[in-house]
Design a protein around this motif. Structure first.
Motif, PDB file in Angstrom:
ATOM      1  N   LEU A  71       9.838  -6.574  -1.939  1.00  0.00           N
ATOM      2  CA  LEU A  71       9.194  -6.127  -0.712  1.00  0.00           C
ATOM      3  C   LEU A  71       9.010  -7.276   0.268  1.00  0.00           C
ATOM      4  CD1 LEU A  71       6.430  -3.716  -2.106  1.00  0.00           C
ATOM      5  CD2 LEU A  71       8.485  -3.075  -0.820  1.00  0.00           C
ATOM      6  N   ARG A  72       8.644  -8.414  -0.279  1.00  0.00           N
ATOM      7  CA  ARG A  72       8.433  -9.578   0.579  1.00  0.00           C
ATOM      8  C   ARG A  72       9.711  -9.950   1.335  1.00  0.00           C
ATOM      9  NH1 ARG A  72       8.521 -15.049   1.184  1.00  0.00           N
ATOM     10  NH2 ARG A  72       6.588 -16.016   1.918  1.00  0.00           N
ATOM     11  N   GLU A  73      10.844  -9.995   0.635  1.00  0.00           N
ATOM     12  CA  GLU A  73      12.107 -10.333   1.278  1.00  0.00           C
ATOM     13  C   GLU A  73      12.505  -9.284   2.297  1.00  0.00           C
ATOM     14  OE1 GLU A  73      13.824 -13.190   1.056  1.00  0.00           O
ATOM     15  OE2 GLU A  73      12.048 -13.814  -0.083  1.00  0.00           O
ATOM     16  N   SER A  74      12.249  -8.020   1.965  1.00  0.00           N
ATOM     17  CA  SER A  74      12.589  -6.941   2.896  1.00  0.00           C
ATOM     18  C   SER A  74      11.752  -7.029   4.168  1.00  0.00           C
ATOM     19  CB  SER A  74      12.363  -5.588   2.216  1.00  0.00           C
ATOM     20  OG  SER A  74      12.593  -4.525   3.113  1.00  0.00           O
ATOM     21  N   VAL A  75      10.440  -7.259   3.993  1.00  0.00           N
ATOM     22  CA  VAL A  75       9.551  -7.367   5.151  1.00  0.00           C
ATOM     23  C   VAL A  75       9.903  -8.594   5.988  1.00  0.00           C
ATOM     24  CG1 VAL A  75       7.160  -7.834   5.844  1.00  0.00           C
ATOM     25  CG2 VAL A  75       7.640  -6.098   4.115  1.00  0.00           C
ATOM     26  N   LYS A  76      10.161  -9.694   5.316  1.00  0.00           N
ATOM     27  CA  LYS A  76      10.507 -10.919   6.047  1.00  0.00           C
ATOM     28  C   LYS A  76      11.790 -10.724   6.843  1.00  0.00           C
ATOM     29  CE  LYS A  76      11.349 -15.871   5.472  1.00  0.00           C
ATOM     30  NZ  LYS A  76      11.489 -16.990   4.497  1.00  0.00           N
ATOM     31  N   GLY A  77      12.801 -10.084   6.236  1.00  0.00           N
ATOM     32  CA  GLY A  77      14.051  -9.822   6.940  1.00  0.00           C
ATOM     33  C   GLY A  77      13.842  -8.934   8.158  1.00  0.00           C
TER      34      GLY A  77
ATOM     35  N   GLU B 123       0.830  -1.206   0.000  1.00  0.00           N
ATOM     36  CA  GLU B 123       0.000   0.000   0.000  1.00  0.00           C
ATOM     37  C   GLU B 123       0.863   1.253   0.000  1.00  0.00           C
ATOM     38  OE1 GLU B 123      -2.416  -0.416   3.433  1.00  0.00           O
ATOM     39  OE2 GLU B 123      -3.717  -1.983   2.556  1.00  0.00           O
ATOM     40  N   GLU B 124       1.927   1.246   0.791  1.00  0.00           N
ATOM     41  CA  GLU B 124       2.834   2.391   0.840  1.00  0.00           C
ATOM     42  C   GLU B 124       3.546   2.581  -0.496  1.00  0.00           C
ATOM     43  OE1 GLU B 124       5.401   1.530   4.107  1.00  0.00           O
ATOM     44  OE2 GLU B 124       3.894   2.009   5.644  1.00  0.00           O
ATOM     45  N   PHE B 125       3.916   1.464  -1.151  1.00  0.00           N
ATOM     46  CA  PHE B 125       4.577   1.563  -2.458  1.00  0.00           C
ATOM     47  C   PHE B 125       3.640   2.160  -3.502  1.00  0.00           C
ATOM     48  CE2 PHE B 125       5.439  -0.209  -6.661  1.00  0.00           C
ATOM     49  CZ  PHE B 125       6.762   0.166  -6.847  1.00  0.00           C
TER      50      PHE B 125
ATOM     51  N   HIS C 130       3.670   5.645  -5.792  1.00  0.00           N
ATOM     52  CA  HIS C 130       3.689   5.513  -7.262  1.00  0.00           C
ATOM     53  C   HIS C 130       2.245   5.509  -7.754  1.00  0.00           C
ATOM     54  CE1 HIS C 130       7.521   3.818  -5.859  1.00  0.00           C
ATOM     55  NE2 HIS C 130       8.030   4.214  -7.045  1.00  0.00           N
ATOM     56  N   PRO C 131       1.593   6.675  -7.782  1.00  0.00           N
ATOM     57  CA  PRO C 131       0.162   6.752  -8.126  1.00  0.00           C
ATOM     58  C   PRO C 131      -0.156   6.297  -9.547  1.00  0.00           C
ATOM     59  CG  PRO C 131       1.151   8.937  -8.002  1.00  0.00           C
ATOM     60  CD  PRO C 131       2.158   7.992  -7.437  1.00  0.00           C
ATOM     61  N   GLY C 132       0.812   6.215 -10.414  1.00  0.00           N
ATOM     62  CA  GLY C 132       0.546   5.778 -11.784  1.00  0.00           C
ATOM     63  C   GLY C 132       0.395   4.277 -11.917  1.00  0.00           C
ATOM     64  N   LEU C 133       0.674   3.530 -10.857  1.00  0.00           N
ATOM     65  CA  LEU C 133       0.586   2.068 -10.905  1.00  0.00           C
ATOM     66  C   LEU C 133      -0.697   1.580 -10.245  1.00  0.00           C
ATOM     67  CD1 LEU C 133       4.251   1.054  -9.949  1.00  0.00           C
ATOM     68  CD2 LEU C 133       3.238   1.121 -12.243  1.00  0.00           C
ATOM     69  N   GLN C 134      -1.345   0.603 -10.884  1.00  0.00           N
ATOM     70  CA  GLN C 134      -2.555  -0.007 -10.333  1.00  0.00           C
ATOM     71  C   GLN C 134      -2.226  -1.156  -9.379  1.00  0.00           C
ATOM     72  OE1 GLN C 134      -5.721   1.127 -10.868  1.00  0.00           O
ATOM     73  NE2 GLN C 134      -4.685   2.844 -11.904  1.00  0.00           N
ATOM     74  N   ARG C 135      -1.098  -1.819  -9.638  1.00  0.00           N
ATOM     75  CA  ARG C 135      -0.681  -2.934  -8.791  1.00  0.00           C
ATOM     76  C   ARG C 135       0.843  -2.959  -8.697  1.00  0.00           C
ATOM     77  NH1 ARG C 135      -2.780  -8.159 -11.833  1.00  0.00           N
ATOM     78  NH2 ARG C 135      -4.661  -6.828 -11.845  1.00  0.00           N
TER      79      ARG C 135
END
Length: 387
Positions: A119-125, A99-101, A105-110
């Motif tokens: 992001l997953r690896e960063s959050v997991k770490g 959500e923060e990403f 980056h308002p031009g991206l839908q996903r």
């Protein structure tokens, strides 16, 4: 529970290969220390595996030979510390990071796939760094004279990790699981060795094939013991070497828990048994005994274990209690050694009785008149015979 506990689960390995020459305490110390456990408390590492002392999970130095060499045994423990992040927690934090990403980056839908993985690896770490590592300990006792190693990690995954760690530590040596057929080979009378070989259904010596193709051995053994238990026959004689004197009598029977199986279908019969009607009915319908609790008694001493027929894994092996005798002049290490040796003695006595029981079964199972004996056993289990 550890090997020194009154109740412990374990499996056996045969150590194959030539041992290094010289004093075991001298050659083992640097090998164990080189592959010792390294703490990860002050890091964000996810897992660490290595050796520690049997008596002290915080000691991985192997500096004092009395801590790991108690002739004829080498003793050590596999310690495995692992951080875990609950899946729900990881998912919640990952959703917030996405959500923060997207907000940035308002031009991206996903979130792009590669960015999501990043992001997953960063959050997991980040979450792993906050989590405390959870330790697991599994004891190993290696009888150098017999080449027999007892390991308290009965989970297949942990056993694989232990085997790999052992190979890495003791180059040139390997572990072979003491599966039912291998145990039968170790206890069978000399005059029946050829007959046992003819009953071997496996085409190679591969452990997995030996287990899968010789399931008859554990199934027939427990069926035999159930029949004798039902008939009231419970007295046997010591036939194997060990603490008990050859020829002495002991008692063995099944009770409390039996698991029966036919393919994937399994039923469990639990609680004190009277006429074993439910178990006998299941056997009569074609089910095999996959697991059962065996009681062993000799004099005032008693042992019990839940045996898995397919692999001969000893679960919840309960032996007579061992209590340290403390006095003013005995140091702590001497007390630990005394408790260890007494514990090994009571475990060896229980296993001696079990192996004697297995040897008696093999004497009947491999005899020329087994078909007649098998019919007698079936009649013992026939429910109509007790009505």
């Amino acid at each position: 529970m550890g090997i020194l506990s009154n109740t412990v689960s374990f499996l056996h390995y045969q150590v194959v290969g030539e041992l290094p020459s010289g004093d075991p305490g001298e050659w083992a110390a640097p090998l164990l220390a080189k592959n010792a456990f390294v703490p990860i408390d002050n890091s964000n590492e996810e897992v660490s595996t290595g050796w520690v002392g049997l008596d002290d999970a915080q000691d991985a130095t192997f500096a004092d030979r009395r801590d790991f060499f108690r002739p004829p045994f080498l003793t050590f423990a596999l310690r495995r510390d692992q951080r875990r992040v609950p899946a729900a927690l990881l998912r919640r934090h990952l959703e917030r990071a996405e959500e923060e990403f997207l907000a940035a980056h308002p031009g991206l839908q996903r979130v792009p796939k590669d960015k999501r993985e990043e992001l997953r690896e960063s959050v997991k770490g980040m979450l792993l760094a906050r989590a405390l590592p959870v330790p697991s300990l599994y004891d190993a006792v290696w009888d150098l004279e017999r080449g027999l190693l007892t390991f308290t990690g009965t989970n297949s995954r942990i056993a694989e990790i232990f085997e790999a760690q052992f190979r890495q530590t003791f180059d040139g040596l390997r572990l072979v699981a003491l599966h039912p057929f291998a145990r039968a080979q170790a206890v069978v009378p000399d005059e029946l060795r050829d007959a046992l070989s003819r009953e071997n259904k496996a085409g190679t010596d591969a452990v997995l094939e030996q287990i899968q193709e010789n399931t008859w051995l554990g199934a027939d053994f427990l069926r035999w013991l159930l029949a004798l238990t039902v008939s009231g026959r419970s007295t046997f004689r010591v036939r194997r070497e060990g603490p008990a004197v050859a020829g002495e009598t002991f008692i063995a029977f099944l009770d409390q828990r039996l698991q029966l199986a036919a393919g994937p279908q399994r039923i469990t019969v639990a609680g004190p048994q009277d006429h074993y009607a439910e178990a006998r009915l299941a056997v009569e319908s074609g089910k095999e005994i996959a697991e059962a609790t065996i009681f062993l008694e000799k004099g005032e001493d008693a042992w019990k274990t839940t045996l898995k027929a397919e692999q001969f894994v000893f679960r919840s092996f309960k032996a007579p209690g061992v209590k340290p005798e403390k006095d003013a002049i005995t140091d702590e290490k001497s007390e630990l050694e005394a408790v260890f040796y007494e514990r090994m003695q009571v475990l060896a006595a229980g296993l001696q009785l079990f192996d004697s029981l297995l040897a008696e079964f093999l004497g009947e199972r491999l005899a020329a008149d087994w078909p007649r004996r098998a019919q007698e056993l079936q009649e013992m289990l026939d429910l109509e015979e007790k009505q």
